[in-house]
Design an enzyme around this catalytic site. Structure first.
Site, PDB file in Angstrom:
ATOM      1  N   ASN A   1      74.172  59.190   3.501  1.00 24.60           N
ATOM      2  CA  ASN A   1      73.839  58.080   4.398  1.00 24.60           C
ATOM      3  C   ASN A   1      74.744  58.220   5.624  1.00 24.60           C
ATOM      4  OD1 ASN A   1      73.443  55.671   5.721  1.00 24.60           O
ATOM      5  ND2 ASN A   1      74.299  54.380   4.086  1.00 24.60           N
ATOM      6  N   TRP A   2      74.156  58.661   6.701  1.00 26.96           N
ATOM      7  CA  TRP A   2      74.966  58.897   7.915  1.00 26.96           C
ATOM      8  C   TRP A   2      75.329  57.594   8.629  1.00 26.96           C
ATOM      9  CZ3 TRP A   2      72.996  63.828  10.977  1.00 26.96           C
ATOM     10  CH2 TRP A   2      73.220  64.968  10.190  1.00 26.96           C
ATOM     11  N   LYS A   3      74.714  56.498   8.218  1.00 25.56           N
ATOM     12  CA  LYS A   3      74.968  55.194   8.865  1.00 25.56           C
ATOM     13  C   LYS A   3      74.765  55.334  10.384  1.00 25.56           C
ATOM     14  CE  LYS A   3      77.882  54.022   4.963  1.00 25.56           C
ATOM     15  NZ  LYS A   3      78.987  53.266   4.422  1.00 25.56           N
TER      16      LYS A   3
ATOM     17  N   GLU B   1      76.020  46.860   3.867  1.00 22.14           N
ATOM     18  CA  GLU B   1      76.323  46.600   5.283  1.00 22.14           C
ATOM     19  C   GLU B   1      75.192  45.804   5.938  1.00 22.14           C
ATOM     20  OE1 GLU B   1      77.196  50.667   6.239  1.00 22.14           O
ATOM     21  OE2 GLU B   1      79.050  50.532   5.076  1.00 22.14           O
TER      22      GLU B   1
ATOM     23  N   GLU C   1      76.671  50.527  -5.462  1.00 18.87           N
ATOM     24  CA  GLU C   1      77.786  50.762  -4.551  1.00 18.87           C
ATOM     25  C   GLU C   1      78.689  49.529  -4.535  1.00 18.87           C
ATOM     26  OE1 GLU C   1      76.652  53.811  -1.305  1.00 18.87           O
ATOM     27  OE2 GLU C   1      75.817  51.904  -0.672  1.00 18.87           O
TER      28      GLU C   1
ATOM     29  N   GLY D   1      83.885  53.117   2.023  1.00 19.69           N
ATOM     30  CA  GLY D   1      84.704  53.424   3.196  1.00 19.69           C
ATOM     31  C   GLY D   1      86.174  53.108   3.034  1.00 19.69           C
TER      32      GLY D   1
ATOM     33  N   SER E   1      82.987  55.897  -1.430  1.00 26.25           N
ATOM     34  CA  SER E   1      84.101  56.857  -1.348  1.00 26.25           C
ATOM     35  C   SER E   1      83.932  58.071  -2.261  1.00 26.25           C
ATOM     36  CB  SER E   1      85.441  56.162  -1.613  1.00 26.25           C
ATOM     37  OG  SER E   1      85.681  55.162  -0.623  1.00 26.25           O
TER      38      SER E   1
ATOM     39  N   GLY F   1      78.564  58.337   1.981  1.00 22.75           N
ATOM     40  CA  GLY F   1      78.665  57.945   3.385  1.00 22.75           C
ATOM     41  C   GLY F   1      79.455  58.972   4.172  1.00 22.75           C
ATOM     42  N   GLY F   2      80.725  58.663   4.442  1.00 26.43           N
ATOM     43  CA  GLY F   2      81.553  59.475   5.326  1.00 26.43           C
ATOM     44  C   GLY F   2      81.537  60.962   5.014  1.00 26.43           C
TER      45      GLY F   2
HETATM   46  P1  13P Z   1      81.463  55.988   1.922  1.00 24.51           P
HETATM   47  O1  13P Z   1      81.099  57.213   1.116  1.00 24.51           O
HETATM   48  O2  13P Z   1      81.865  56.300   3.320  1.00 24.51           O
HETATM   49  O3  13P Z   1      82.441  55.126   1.185  1.00 24.51           O
HETATM   50  O4  13P Z   1      80.113  55.117   2.064  1.00 24.51           O
HETATM   51  C1  13P Z   1      79.371  54.850   0.927  1.00 24.51           C
HETATM   52  C2  13P Z   1      78.085  54.227   1.338  1.00 24.51           C
HETATM   53  O5  13P Z   1      78.053  53.085   1.775  1.00 24.51           O
HETATM   54  C3  13P Z   1      76.869  55.035   1.234  1.00 24.51           C
HETATM   55  O6  13P Z   1      75.728  54.266   1.435  1.00 24.51           O
END
Ligand code: 13P
Length: 254
Positions: free
Chosen positions: A10-12, A99, A167, A173, A213, A234-235
């Site tokens: 998920n690149w957000k 989010e 999640e 994050g 994470s 995510g990240g």
């Molecule tokens: P992170 O891996 O950056 O914690 O984000 C997780 C996330 O929200 C994936 O949708």
């Protein structure tokens, strides 16, 4: 039941045109193709969806949206419908990410309507659930997540056509991950809630991803936990090397 792994990025709200090269580097690292034993999905921002679907055509990698509107079209300035995401080449769409629940006040009912819209458009919804730290500290994590699953999952759907992502909000994050025992317990609770809504067979068929994470150094341990069918990253999905390391950390069938 053996469920196929799904490793999703998920690149957000990250990624300009140049980020398409990163996906190209991922395909290279994978030897030109998605693995045979697992699905790999990238959910870029909506601005890159069509380009990346074209870039990745033939590689076996999948692309998905990060959200969709419940309606197919209409006067909803700034929104993207599930039909539009499908038209751009998406196979999946994330709905109900924490989010969006926090930033846009999305309720379970709204998430359920978005998931139904995804199915209507031929997309697989990745329905996100997860407790806050306050919920967990109050001993309510399983209750909250079970209620989110009951409230966010459309009723009339073949369970194989949807994915759940657990999640924990406090793990997103933050560099914190839930313990293996907590992840196993939460996935079992999520699956029990699904079985209660959709029947035992459906409960057994749905893939439940862990997110929060997930990094190259903890992916093998997380993906090996009983009941974890993949990850929503995510990240660490933004850099091809890290995302490739997470994909490579999956347990192999057989
Ligand atoms: P992170 O891996 O950056 O914690 O984000 C997780 C996330 O929200 C994936 O949708």
């Amino acid at each position: 039941m053996a469920r196929r792994m799904l490793i999703a990025g998920n690149w957000k709200m990250n990624g300009l045109q140049a980020a398409r090269d990163e996906a190209g580097r991922l395909v290279e690292a994978l030897g030109g193709r998605a693995p045979d034993d697992a699905d790999v999905l990238i959910c870029p921002p909506a601005t890159l969806l069509a380009d990346m679907a074209r870039d990745l055509d033939g590689s076996g990698l999948l692309v998905g949206g990060q959200d969709c509107h419940a309606e197919a079209r209409g006067a909803h300035t700034g929104d993207v419908s599930a039909e539009m995401a499908a038209d751009a080449g998406a196979s999946h769409v994330i709905v109900g990410h924490s989010e969006r629940r926090a930033d846009h006040g999305e309720t379970d009912e709204m998430v359920r309507e978005k998931a139904a819209a995804a199915l209507r458009a031929g997309l697989t919804p990745v329905i996100c659930v997860g407790e806050t730290l306050a919920d967990r500290d109050a001993g309510r994590a399983e209750e909250i997540v079970s209620a989110q699953i009951r409230g966010s999952t459309p009723g009339s759907v073949d369970a194989a056509g949807l994915v759940i992502a657990y999640e924990p909000v406090w793990a997103i994050g933050t560099g914190r991950t839930a313990s293996s025992a907590d992840i196993a317990a939460m996935h079992a609770a999520a699956r029990a809630a699904l079985a209660a809504v959709k029947g035992a067979d459906a409960g057994a068929a749905v893939r439940i991803l862990y997110g929060g994470s997930v990094k190259p150094d903890n992916a093998a341990a997380i993906l090996a936990i009983d009941g974890v069918d993949g990850a929503l990253v995510g990240g660490a999905s933004l850099a091809a090397a890290d995302f490739h390391a997470i994909i490579a950390a999956r347990p192999r069938p057989g």
